[in-house]
Design an enzyme around this catalytic site. Sequence first.
Site, PDB file in Angstrom:
ATOM      1  N   CYS A   9       8.526 -10.897 -30.119  1.00 49.50           N
ATOM      2  CA  CYS A   9       8.241 -10.916 -31.555  1.00 49.50           C
ATOM      3  C   CYS A   9       7.037 -11.824 -31.739  1.00 49.50           C
ATOM      4  CB  CYS A   9       9.460 -11.323 -32.384  1.00 49.50           C
ATOM      5  SG  CYS A   9       9.996 -13.027 -32.192  1.00 49.50           S
ATOM      6  N   ARG A  15      13.790 -13.444 -34.375  1.00 47.80           N
ATOM      7  CA  ARG A  15      14.247 -12.125 -33.977  1.00 47.80           C
ATOM      8  C   ARG A  15      14.460 -11.966 -32.476  1.00 47.80           C
ATOM      9  NH1 ARG A  15       9.582  -8.819 -36.894  1.00 47.80           N
ATOM     10  NH2 ARG A  15       8.485 -10.697 -36.193  1.00 47.80           N
ATOM     11  N   ASP A 119      10.405  -9.412 -40.290  1.00 44.84           N
ATOM     12  CA  ASP A 119      10.470 -10.816 -39.892  1.00 44.84           C
ATOM     13  C   ASP A 119      11.141 -11.626 -40.999  1.00 44.84           C
ATOM     14  OD1 ASP A 119      10.131 -13.341 -38.876  1.00 44.84           O
ATOM     15  OD2 ASP A 119       7.946 -13.189 -38.665  1.00 44.84           O
TER      16      ASP A 119
END
Length: 147
Positions: A9, A15, A119
């Site tokens: 990420c 994440r 996000d």
Amino acid sequence: MFDKILIICTGNICRSPYAKEKLHNLLPDKQVDSAGIATLKSGLQDQAAEPVAVKVAIEFGIDISFHRAKQVTLDLVIQYDLILAMEREQIEALCDQIPTARHKSFLLGHWIGLSKIEDPYNKSEHEFRQAFINIDKALEAWARKLL
């Protein structure tokens, strides 16, 4: 075939740490790691996972409290068979930095029709929960393909 899986990420504090641990739970015989494409640039190298991410991950049965962020490197790309990214822009940025990553990089949401796992950084717990729900669905689909 795909025994070593790297999940990426942006900063590697929300994440991808969650996804790493979730996929490891789903596929315990696979080697799974995570990294960020902008961890160094954003000053997050060696930082702990975002506290809200840790809290929500616990709700989902995943412990990321021990996680420390790291930058994706050429060595990591070489070492792993499959790279899963949260969004297309991350694949593009990775491949701009490390062109040899192109043939092994895919979207995490590929099998469930998601082109982006949003996000949740600096957002509400609700946003984290939604991101983790999407990650769970995507990883369950990948796990079925990788068995």
